[in-house]
Design a protein around this motif. Sequence first.
Motif, PDB file in Angstrom:
ATOM      1  N   UNK A  12       0.885  -1.156   0.000  1.00 46.31           N
ATOM      2  CA  UNK A  12       0.000   0.000   0.000  1.00 46.31           C
ATOM      3  C   UNK A  12       0.928   1.212   0.000  1.00 46.31           C
ATOM      4  N   UNK A  13       1.044   1.852  -1.157  1.00 42.70           N
ATOM      5  CA  UNK A  13       2.004   2.941  -1.313  1.00 42.70           C
ATOM      6  C   UNK A  13       1.458   4.233  -0.715  1.00 42.70           C
ATOM      7  N   UNK A  14       0.313   4.687  -1.245  1.00 44.72           N
ATOM      8  CA  UNK A  14      -0.202   5.969  -0.769  1.00 44.72           C
ATOM      9  C   UNK A  14      -1.666   6.153  -1.148  1.00 44.72           C
ATOM     10  N   UNK A  15      -2.249   7.200  -0.588  1.00 42.13           N
ATOM     11  CA  UNK A  15      -3.590   7.639  -0.938  1.00 42.13           C
ATOM     12  C   UNK A  15      -3.491   9.042  -1.508  1.00 42.13           C
ATOM     13  N   UNK A  16      -4.376   9.351  -2.451  1.00 40.41           N
ATOM     14  CA  UNK A  16      -4.347  10.661  -3.100  1.00 40.41           C
ATOM     15  C   UNK A  16      -5.735  11.283  -3.005  1.00 40.41           C
ATOM     16  N   UNK A  17      -5.794  12.510  -2.465  1.00 38.46           N
ATOM     17  CA  UNK A  17      -7.056  13.255  -2.404  1.00 38.46           C
ATOM     18  C   UNK A  17      -8.176  12.482  -1.719  1.00 38.46           C
ATOM     19  N   UNK A  18      -7.877  11.837  -0.611  1.00 33.99           N
ATOM     20  CA  UNK A  18      -8.904  11.082   0.098  1.00 33.99           C
ATOM     21  C   UNK A  18      -9.923  12.036   0.714  1.00 33.99           C
ATOM     22  N   UNK A  19     -11.098  11.525   0.975  1.00 32.37           N
ATOM     23  CA  UNK A  19     -12.184  12.337   1.523  1.00 32.37           C
ATOM     24  C   UNK A  19     -11.811  12.913   2.887  1.00 32.37           C
ATOM     25  N   UNK A  20     -12.338  14.091   3.169  1.00 34.95           N
ATOM     26  CA  UNK A  20     -12.170  14.721   4.482  1.00 34.95           C
ATOM     27  C   UNK A  20     -13.319  14.242   5.362  1.00 34.95           C
ATOM     28  N   UNK A  21     -12.975  13.479   6.406  1.00 34.34           N
ATOM     29  CA  UNK A  21     -14.000  12.935   7.301  1.00 34.34           C
ATOM     30  C   UNK A  21     -14.050  13.647   8.641  1.00 34.34           C
ATOM     31  N   UNK A  22     -13.022  14.404   8.952  1.00 37.33           N
ATOM     32  CA  UNK A  22     -12.973  15.162  10.200  1.00 37.33           C
ATOM     33  C   UNK A  22     -12.967  16.650   9.834  1.00 37.33           C
ATOM     34  N   UNK A  23     -14.171  17.248   9.624  1.00 39.11           N
ATOM     35  CA  UNK A  23     -14.229  18.615   9.105  1.00 39.11           C
ATOM     36  C   UNK A  23     -13.561  19.655  10.002  1.00 39.11           C
ATOM     37  N   UNK A  24     -13.577  19.466  11.318  1.00 39.52           N
ATOM     38  CA  UNK A  24     -12.944  20.448  12.205  1.00 39.52           C
ATOM     39  C   UNK A  24     -11.433  20.494  11.990  1.00 39.52           C
ATOM     40  N   UNK A  25     -10.837  19.335  11.783  1.00 35.86           N
ATOM     41  CA  UNK A  25      -9.393  19.272  11.537  1.00 35.86           C
ATOM     42  C   UNK A  25      -9.081  19.401  10.043  1.00 35.86           C
ATOM     43  N   UNK A  26     -10.136  19.414   9.201  1.00 36.21           N
ATOM     44  CA  UNK A  26      -9.996  19.450   7.738  1.00 36.21           C
ATOM     45  C   UNK A  26      -9.051  18.344   7.271  1.00 36.21           C
ATOM     46  N   UNK A  27      -9.303  17.143   7.824  1.00 29.83           N
ATOM     47  CA  UNK A  27      -8.396  16.029   7.565  1.00 29.83           C
ATOM     48  C   UNK A  27      -9.132  14.706   7.771  1.00 29.83           C
ATOM     49  N   UNK A  28      -8.373  13.629   7.768  1.00 26.71           N
ATOM     50  CA  UNK A  28      -8.883  12.279   8.052  1.00 26.71           C
ATOM     51  C   UNK A  28      -7.766  11.470   8.684  1.00 26.71           C
ATOM     52  N   UNK A  29      -8.147  10.318   9.227  1.00 25.32           N
ATOM     53  CA  UNK A  29      -7.185   9.384   9.819  1.00 25.32           C
ATOM     54  C   UNK A  29      -7.321   8.048   9.081  1.00 25.32           C
ATOM     55  N   UNK A  30      -6.846   7.983   7.815  1.00 22.13           N
ATOM     56  CA  UNK A  30      -7.142   6.822   6.969  1.00 22.13           C
ATOM     57  C   UNK A  30      -6.298   5.582   7.259  1.00 22.13           C
TER      58      UNK A  30
END
Length: 166
Positions: A12-30
């Motif tokens: 699993x090399x990387x993810x690109x432009x994954x969805x933002x699931x934590x809007x307050x942090x404007x990020x995700x923990x994929x």
Amino acid sequence: MERLLGLLKVKVVSGVNLAICDPLAHSSDPYVVIRLGQQKVKSGIKYKFTNPEWNEELTLSITNWTLPVKIEVFDHDTFTKDDSMGDAEFSILDFVEIANKDLSHVPDDTVMKTIHPDKDNCFSTESHIRWKDDKVSQNIVLKLRNTDTGEIILHLEWVNIPGTAR
């Protein structure tokens, strides 16, 4: 008992432009879950990323090469159920078929087959199954389904098991 054909190393090399699931942090923990039949392997969690780099190798035992490899990406949540960030799947039929051929006469860095994106697969770009450094390998970019955005980049490599018939 099913006969072991070989091992599939999935990096699993990387993810690109994954969805933002934590809007307050404007990020995700994929993290990525890979399934093949009853097998399930999971990457580590990359905290606060929508373009994570895992470079993590997971291994699947191949006994039935007709089953698709299923990829799911999730956002890790501490107190609630993890959110789905999309899914994809791909066939390993061509890959395993080529890996089980005698390729000793094939020149190094030969493209054995090219797989093009189409309505029946999740490929974002064309993908080449290669014979390189005495190994069958393939780089894959998968477009995630059931989400608005995101791709997962994988590198496949075949491992022959000594004593298994080709």
